[in-house]
Structures are given as C-alpha cells and as structure tokens.
Design a protein around this motif. Sequence first.
Motif, PDB file in Angstrom:
ATOM      1  N   ARG A 137     -31.389  22.631  31.832  1.00 52.45           N
ATOM      2  CA  ARG A 137     -31.217  21.192  32.099  1.00 52.45           C
ATOM      3  C   ARG A 137     -29.875  20.709  31.554  1.00 52.45           C
ATOM      4  O   ARG A 137     -29.200  19.900  32.196  1.00 52.45           O
ATOM      5  CB  ARG A 137     -32.352  20.393  31.447  1.00 52.45           C
ATOM      6  N   VAL A 138     -29.512  21.188  30.375  1.00 49.04           N
ATOM      7  CA  VAL A 138     -28.205  20.819  29.808  1.00 49.04           C
ATOM      8  C   VAL A 138     -27.086  21.323  30.725  1.00 49.04           C
ATOM      9  O   VAL A 138     -26.098  20.618  30.966  1.00 49.04           O
ATOM     10  CB  VAL A 138     -28.038  21.393  28.387  1.00 49.04           C
ATOM     11  N   ALA A 139     -27.243  22.535  31.261  1.00 46.17           N
ATOM     12  CA  ALA A 139     -26.229  23.088  32.167  1.00 46.17           C
ATOM     13  C   ALA A 139     -26.108  22.230  33.428  1.00 46.17           C
ATOM     14  O   ALA A 139     -24.999  22.018  33.932  1.00 46.17           O
ATOM     15  CB  ALA A 139     -26.587  24.522  32.533  1.00 46.17           C
ATOM     16  N   ILE A 140     -27.232  21.742  33.940  1.00 46.61           N
ATOM     17  CA  ILE A 140     -27.202  20.871  35.122  1.00 46.61           C
ATOM     18  C   ILE A 140     -26.485  19.567  34.782  1.00 46.61           C
ATOM     19  O   ILE A 140     -25.632  19.089  35.542  1.00 46.61           O
ATOM     20  CB  ILE A 140     -28.629  20.593  35.620  1.00 46.61           C
ATOM     21  N   ALA A 141     -26.833  18.980  33.628  1.00 47.23           N
ATOM     22  CA  ALA A 141     -26.177  17.736  33.219  1.00 47.23           C
ATOM     23  C   ALA A 141     -24.675  17.935  33.069  1.00 47.23           C
ATOM     24  O   ALA A 141     -23.870  17.102  33.504  1.00 47.23           O
ATOM     25  CB  ALA A 141     -26.784  17.247  31.901  1.00 47.23           C
ATOM     26  N   ARG A 142     -24.272  19.068  32.466  1.00 44.48           N
ATOM     27  CA  ARG A 142     -22.844  19.355  32.260  1.00 44.48           C
ATOM     28  C   ARG A 142     -22.115  19.481  33.595  1.00 44.48           C
ATOM     29  O   ARG A 142     -20.990  18.996  33.746  1.00 44.48           O
ATOM     30  CB  ARG A 142     -22.692  20.646  31.459  1.00 44.48           C
ATOM     31  N   ALA A 143     -22.760  20.125  34.574  1.00 39.60           N
ATOM     32  CA  ALA A 143     -22.101  20.339  35.868  1.00 39.60           C
ATOM     33  C   ALA A 143     -21.939  19.049  36.647  1.00 39.60           C
ATOM     34  O   ALA A 143     -20.982  18.902  37.413  1.00 39.60           O
ATOM     35  CB  ALA A 143     -22.897  21.347  36.690  1.00 39.60           C
ATOM     36  N   LEU A 144     -22.869  18.113  36.468  1.00 38.74           N
ATOM     37  CA  LEU A 144     -22.867  16.905  37.299  1.00 38.74           C
ATOM     38  C   LEU A 144     -22.319  15.663  36.600  1.00 38.74           C
ATOM     39  O   LEU A 144     -22.030  14.667  37.257  1.00 38.74           O
ATOM     40  CB  LEU A 144     -24.282  16.623  37.807  1.00 38.74           C
ATOM     41  N   VAL A 145     -22.151  15.725  35.270  1.00 37.94           N
ATOM     42  CA  VAL A 145     -21.708  14.531  34.554  1.00 37.94           C
ATOM     43  C   VAL A 145     -20.292  14.129  34.956  1.00 37.94           C
ATOM     44  O   VAL A 145     -19.911  12.954  34.888  1.00 37.94           O
ATOM     45  CB  VAL A 145     -21.797  14.757  33.026  1.00 37.94           C
ATOM     46  N   THR A 146     -19.492  15.080  35.414  1.00 40.26           N
ATOM     47  CA  THR A 146     -18.118  14.781  35.836  1.00 40.26           C
ATOM     48  C   THR A 146     -18.060  14.297  37.291  1.00 40.26           C
ATOM     49  O   THR A 146     -16.978  14.013  37.792  1.00 40.26           O
ATOM     50  CB  THR A 146     -17.228  16.027  35.701  1.00 40.26           C
ATOM     51  N   ARG A 147     -19.227  14.245  37.943  1.00 41.11           N
ATOM     52  CA  ARG A 147     -19.308  13.853  39.362  1.00 41.11           C
ATOM     53  C   ARG A 147     -18.368  14.698  40.234  1.00 41.11           C
ATOM     54  O   ARG A 147     -17.435  14.184  40.870  1.00 41.11           O
ATOM     55  CB  ARG A 147     -19.025  12.366  39.538  1.00 41.11           C
TER      56      ARG A 147
END
Length: 262
Positions: A137-147
């Motif tokens: 989940r952290v990896a998903i957040a990291r990938a998408l937080v930069t849009r």
Amino acid sequence: MAALRFEALSKTYADGTRALSGITLGVGAGEILALVGGSGCGKTTLLRLVAGLDRPSAGRILLGGAAITEPRADVGVIFQEPRLFPWLSVADNAGFGLADRPAAERRRLVEAALERVGLAGYGPRWPRELSGGQQQRVAIARALVTRPALLLMDEPFSALDATTRASLHGHLLALWEESRPTVLMVTHDVEEAVTLADRIVVMQPRPGRVFDELDNPLARPRDPLSPAFEAGKREVLRALDRSLRGEAPLQEQAAENAGMWW
C-alpha cells in the motif's frame, strides 16, 4: 493524462535472444491496459523499455507524443516487491518523489495518500513494522502521490493473498479515479486483468508480440461472481490458450472462415 504509443518496437539482446518483435500498440490517455501472456513473451522487457531502463533495438515509444529514451519523472512504477527504503519512515517512503516540494505541501500530500490506502497515522512507523500488504500500500501511495502521467505495474499483487489483493485493487482504483493516469500493467492473473483493465492485450512468446486485443466493457465496480465477469475471464483464457498453441486469434479465424463462402 497522456497517451502511450508503441511503434514497430523490437528488442534483441546481445546474445541474440529476440525478446520483442514488431510491437505496434496504443494505450489511450487515462486507460488501464493489462498485458497477459505465457513466459517468454517479453512483458517485463516491455515495461523496462517504457520505464526508460533499457533501449529498444528498433522502433520507438511515445508518451504524450514525446519519445521515451530515459527514466522520466512523470512515469511511476509499482514493482512486484514494495522496494521500500528500510532506513526511511513510512511517510518518507511515500513522499520520496516529492523532495522538490515545500515541506508543508509534502506532508499534506503524503498524509492524504496514506489515508486513501488505509494507512492513516502510519507515517512515523518503519517498513519493518508493516505486513506485506501494508508495505505494498505504501508503494502504491508513493507511485501515485506525484500524480504521474503514466503508471507502470509489474505484477505488484502477485505475492499477496486473495483478500489482501482484492483490497488493494480497490485502493488502486480509488487513487486512479482522482487523476486518471494512463496505466500499463503486467499480470499473470486473468481475474486481476478483468477486474482492473479497460483492455487486455494477450501476447505470444518467442519472440514477444501482440496476439490479440480484448476490450473489457464491464462497468466499475466489477462483480467477480457475475456471469458477465466469468464470460470475460473465459474469453481471455481462450485467447491465452490459442496464443500458446500458436493458433490464430478468433477474429482472424472468423475472417478467414467468412472468406471461404465467397
């Protein structure tokens, strides 16, 4: 959002192995496209080329009309493993791509991203304190937080149990809905492809090439127990079976059969 385009893309390694041959394919802006296929069909090689981690032997890859020749800040990647930095907190891992943002903005974006993947309040923790599903989940957040304009996914849920995988599918789609990045994903899981993708491309091995393209018209959220979902899975499985047998796609066979009547 940005459209992705492969133009006559081929990759041959120094030892003579032909990993990909003549890939011509488009991925629409905001579309989720899944690549499925047997071993040796070049799915991961294709992702590495799109990520700018390798160079094609022929052809080119365009994102928003610009050629990809090296890693780009607007291309996010979720790998099979979370690949979190053990010396960074969960918050710092999630915000790793935001180093150029002011601290207050970075904190706000990270907190919002972690909340959306069900990890509100987990920011101060260390990766070792999380389960495998929480780390992903952290990896998903990291990938998408930069849009990012483009998100690449290389079987990011393959090591997880079915319940955790289904939960992360929901989190991923919720985050995708916010900015609608173009998504190119590799999976061996047909049910996952039907759950997430707008279109499914079946690849054929040795060398890797496009065998068939299947539209997925199911509205989201998708019910894996519905007859329509089961029918979609069967269609993909039939195409996979034909690709491994070296047979023609059903559309081509139908066209050939129709021609026999004239």
